[in-house]
Every structure is written in C-alpha cells, then in structure tokens.
Scaffold this motif. Structure first.
Motif, PDB file in Angstrom:
ATOM      1  N   GLN A  36      26.185  -6.949  60.640  1.00 41.13           N
ATOM      2  CA  GLN A  36      24.917  -6.813  59.936  1.00 41.13           C
ATOM      3  C   GLN A  36      23.805  -7.368  60.803  1.00 41.13           C
ATOM      4  O   GLN A  36      23.937  -8.448  61.385  1.00 41.13           O
ATOM      5  CB  GLN A  36      24.967  -7.534  58.593  1.00 41.13           C
ATOM      6  CG  GLN A  36      25.902  -6.879  57.591  1.00 41.13           C
ATOM      7  CD  GLN A  36      25.819  -7.497  56.219  1.00 41.13           C
ATOM      8  OE1 GLN A  36      25.610  -8.692  56.085  1.00 41.13           O
ATOM      9  NE2 GLN A  36      25.976  -6.679  55.188  1.00 41.13           N
ATOM     10  N   LEU A  37      22.713  -6.614  60.877  1.00 41.25           N
ATOM     11  CA  LEU A  37      21.593  -6.979  61.733  1.00 41.25           C
ATOM     12  C   LEU A  37      20.344  -7.167  60.874  1.00 41.25           C
ATOM     13  O   LEU A  37      20.040  -6.325  60.028  1.00 41.25           O
ATOM     14  CB  LEU A  37      21.345  -5.883  62.767  1.00 41.25           C
ATOM     15  CG  LEU A  37      22.537  -5.509  63.648  1.00 41.25           C
ATOM     16  CD1 LEU A  37      22.205  -4.291  64.505  1.00 41.25           C
ATOM     17  CD2 LEU A  37      22.953  -6.679  64.519  1.00 41.25           C
ATOM     18  N   VAL A  38      19.617  -8.240  61.126  1.00 42.50           N
ATOM     19  CA  VAL A  38      18.402  -8.518  60.373  1.00 42.50           C
ATOM     20  C   VAL A  38      17.278  -8.832  61.344  1.00 42.50           C
ATOM     21  O   VAL A  38      17.337  -9.825  62.080  1.00 42.50           O
ATOM     22  CB  VAL A  38      18.595  -9.700  59.399  1.00 42.50           C
ATOM     23  CG1 VAL A  38      17.294  -9.966  58.649  1.00 42.50           C
ATOM     24  CG2 VAL A  38      19.734  -9.414  58.432  1.00 42.50           C
ATOM     25  N   GLU A  39      16.254  -7.974  61.325  1.00 44.36           N
ATOM     26  CA  GLU A  39      15.102  -8.171  62.197  1.00 44.36           C
ATOM     27  C   GLU A  39      14.048  -9.040  61.516  1.00 44.36           C
ATOM     28  O   GLU A  39      13.936  -9.045  60.285  1.00 44.36           O
ATOM     29  CB  GLU A  39      14.449  -6.823  62.562  1.00 44.36           C
ATOM     30  CG  GLU A  39      15.344  -5.834  63.244  1.00 44.36           C
ATOM     31  CD  GLU A  39      15.959  -4.836  62.281  1.00 44.36           C
ATOM     32  OE1 GLU A  39      16.322  -3.724  62.720  1.00 44.36           O
ATOM     33  OE2 GLU A  39      16.078  -5.175  61.084  1.00 44.36           O
ATOM     34  N   SER A  55      12.861 -10.911  66.522  1.00 47.07           N
ATOM     35  CA  SER A  55      14.216 -11.444  66.588  1.00 47.07           C
ATOM     36  C   SER A  55      15.140 -10.550  65.777  1.00 47.07           C
ATOM     37  O   SER A  55      14.728  -9.948  64.792  1.00 47.07           O
ATOM     38  CB  SER A  55      14.272 -12.865  66.018  1.00 47.07           C
ATOM     39  OG  SER A  55      13.458 -13.748  66.752  1.00 47.07           O
ATOM     40  N   CYS A  56      16.372 -10.493  66.207  1.00 48.93           N
ATOM     41  CA  CYS A  56      17.393  -9.741  65.484  1.00 48.93           C
ATOM     42  C   CYS A  56      18.620 -10.631  65.391  1.00 48.93           C
ATOM     43  O   CYS A  56      19.272 -10.896  66.412  1.00 48.93           O
ATOM     44  CB  CYS A  56      17.706  -8.442  66.199  1.00 48.93           C
ATOM     45  SG  CYS A  56      19.102  -7.525  65.498  1.00 48.93           S
ATOM     46  N   ALA A  57      18.908 -11.084  64.191  1.00 51.41           N
ATOM     47  CA  ALA A  57      20.062 -11.957  63.966  1.00 51.41           C
ATOM     48  C   ALA A  57      21.244 -11.120  63.513  1.00 51.41           C
ATOM     49  O   ALA A  57      21.117 -10.280  62.613  1.00 51.41           O
ATOM     50  CB  ALA A  57      19.714 -13.003  62.917  1.00 51.41           C
ATOM     51  N   TYR A 114      16.309 -10.794  71.216  1.00 50.54           N
ATOM     52  CA  TYR A 114      14.854 -10.940  71.079  1.00 50.54           C
ATOM     53  C   TYR A 114      14.129  -9.811  71.798  1.00 50.54           C
ATOM     54  O   TYR A 114      14.634  -9.223  72.749  1.00 50.54           O
ATOM     55  CB  TYR A 114      14.394 -12.271  71.683  1.00 50.54           C
ATOM     56  CG  TYR A 114      15.088 -13.480  71.110  1.00 50.54           C
ATOM     57  CD1 TYR A 114      16.165 -14.056  71.782  1.00 50.54           C
ATOM     58  CD2 TYR A 114      14.663 -14.055  69.921  1.00 50.54           C
ATOM     59  CE1 TYR A 114      16.810 -15.167  71.270  1.00 50.54           C
ATOM     60  CE2 TYR A 114      15.301 -15.176  69.407  1.00 50.54           C
ATOM     61  CZ  TYR A 114      16.376 -15.714  70.086  1.00 50.54           C
ATOM     62  OH  TYR A 114      17.013 -16.830  69.573  1.00 50.54           O
ATOM     63  N   LEU A 115      12.916  -9.563  71.338  1.00 43.65           N
ATOM     64  CA  LEU A 115      12.017  -8.664  72.051  1.00 43.65           C
ATOM     65  C   LEU A 115      10.662  -9.343  72.103  1.00 43.65           C
ATOM     66  O   LEU A 115       9.964  -9.441  71.089  1.00 43.65           O
ATOM     67  CB  LEU A 115      11.910  -7.305  71.358  1.00 43.65           C
ATOM     68  CG  LEU A 115      11.077  -6.270  72.109  1.00 43.65           C
ATOM     69  CD1 LEU A 115      11.791  -5.858  73.413  1.00 43.65           C
ATOM     70  CD2 LEU A 115      10.808  -5.042  71.254  1.00 43.65           C
ATOM     71  N   CYS A 124      16.525  -3.045  65.537  1.00 41.44           N
ATOM     72  CA  CYS A 124      17.535  -3.414  66.516  1.00 41.44           C
ATOM     73  C   CYS A 124      18.832  -2.699  66.163  1.00 41.44           C
ATOM     74  O   CYS A 124      19.067  -2.330  65.000  1.00 41.44           O
ATOM     75  CB  CYS A 124      17.732  -4.919  66.615  1.00 41.44           C
ATOM     76  SG  CYS A 124      18.546  -5.680  65.211  1.00 41.44           S
ATOM     77  N   ALA A 125      19.648  -2.491  67.159  1.00 43.50           N
ATOM     78  CA  ALA A 125      20.891  -1.761  66.995  1.00 43.50           C
ATOM     79  C   ALA A 125      21.959  -2.341  67.908  1.00 43.50           C
ATOM     80  O   ALA A 125      21.648  -2.898  68.968  1.00 43.50           O
ATOM     81  CB  ALA A 125      20.672  -0.280  67.301  1.00 43.50           C
ATOM     82  N   ALA A 126      23.208  -2.180  67.488  1.00 46.96           N
ATOM     83  CA  ALA A 126      24.338  -2.715  68.238  1.00 46.96           C
ATOM     84  C   ALA A 126      25.307  -1.603  68.611  1.00 46.96           C
ATOM     85  O   ALA A 126      25.595  -0.726  67.793  1.00 46.96           O
ATOM     86  CB  ALA A 126      25.053  -3.784  67.421  1.00 46.96           C
ATOM     87  N   ASP A 127      25.798  -1.670  69.821  1.00 47.86           N
ATOM     88  CA  ASP A 127      26.787  -0.705  70.315  1.00 47.86           C
ATOM     89  C   ASP A 127      28.073  -1.443  70.626  1.00 47.86           C
ATOM     90  O   ASP A 127      28.095  -2.358  71.445  1.00 47.86           O
ATOM     91  CB  ASP A 127      26.259  -0.025  71.565  1.00 47.86           C
ATOM     92  CG  ASP A 127      27.355   0.681  72.340  1.00 47.86           C
ATOM     93  OD1 ASP A 127      27.503   0.411  73.544  1.00 47.86           O
ATOM     94  OD2 ASP A 127      28.081   1.486  71.728  1.00 47.86           O
TER      95      ASP A 127
END
Length: 129
Positions: A3-6, A21-23, A80-81, A96-99
């Motif tokens: 799970q991603l939270v920006e 930020s993306c936690a 982070y960006l 944000c996205a995860a691969d």
C-alpha cells in the motif's frame, strides 16, 4: 501486497518548492523499483521520475530534469520527490507507484505506466503563476 500513501502536495507559486513523500507498507519495499507519475486534467498519466530498488539508477522526464530529484530511504519505506523551481505546467495529480519485477537488477526501473504493480491514491500539486 503493498500500500502506497502520498503526501506533500499543495498550492504554491511559480518558483517555489515542494517535497512529495510516498510511504509504503510491507517488508519488501526495498526490492521494488519506484516511480513518480503525474496526470493533468485531460491528459494521460506520464512518468516524472523513477528509481531502482537500490537507488543506483534514476530517470527523469526531460520536462523536470535539473528541477526534480527522486530519492528513497529503504529503512523508512519511503520514496521522495523534491520539486524545485515549480512551473504552472507542473500542476497535476502526482502518484507514486511500485514495480515488483525489477529486483534482479540494482539499476533497473520501468518507465511505462502498465509496468507498475501498485499505485497510491495521488496528491494534488497546483502551481500558480
């Protein structure tokens, strides 16, 4: 499952800076390549920046090179960006996205939307002129 939270979006003036930020939840974050994308109204989602799981490999869209910096802290499960010198054309929802498939190479990251497996809900960035 990840799970991603920006967070970190907001309304700023041209020339200002923001840090997104993306936690991420889950114990395998450190093995995921991560990407930041954005989508403006009426436009397709586009990649802004990407980073390999090790942090050794990074990529930036031409439109943000020299202004944005992607980084990650695997101990904190966060990517982070840093966005400097913001322009009105940077206005968009940022995701944000995860691969999970690039772990075999410490410098690899995908660039296409469809290559990413997990997505956050997005954070809005508005840059006024």
């Amino acid at each position: 499952q990840v799970q991603l939270v920006e967070s970190g979006g907001g309304l700023v003036q041209a020339g200002d800076s923001l840090r997104l930020s993306c936690a991420a939840s889950g114990r395998t974050f450190s093995r995921y390549a991560m990407g930041w994308f954005r989508q403006a109204p009426g436009k397709e989602r586009e990649i802004v920046a990407a980073i390999s799981w090790s942090g050794r490999g990074t990529h930036y869209a031409d439109s943000v090179k020299g202004r944005f910096t992607i980084s990650r802290d695997n101990a904190k499960n966060t990517v982070y960006l840093q966005m400097n010198s913001l322009k009105p054309e940077d206005t968009a929802d940022y995701y944000c996205a995860a691969d999970r498939d690039s772990y075999l190479s410490s410098g690899a990251y995908p660039l296409l939307v469809d290559a990413y497996d997990y997505w956050g809900q997005g954070t809005q960035v508005t840059v006024s002129s």
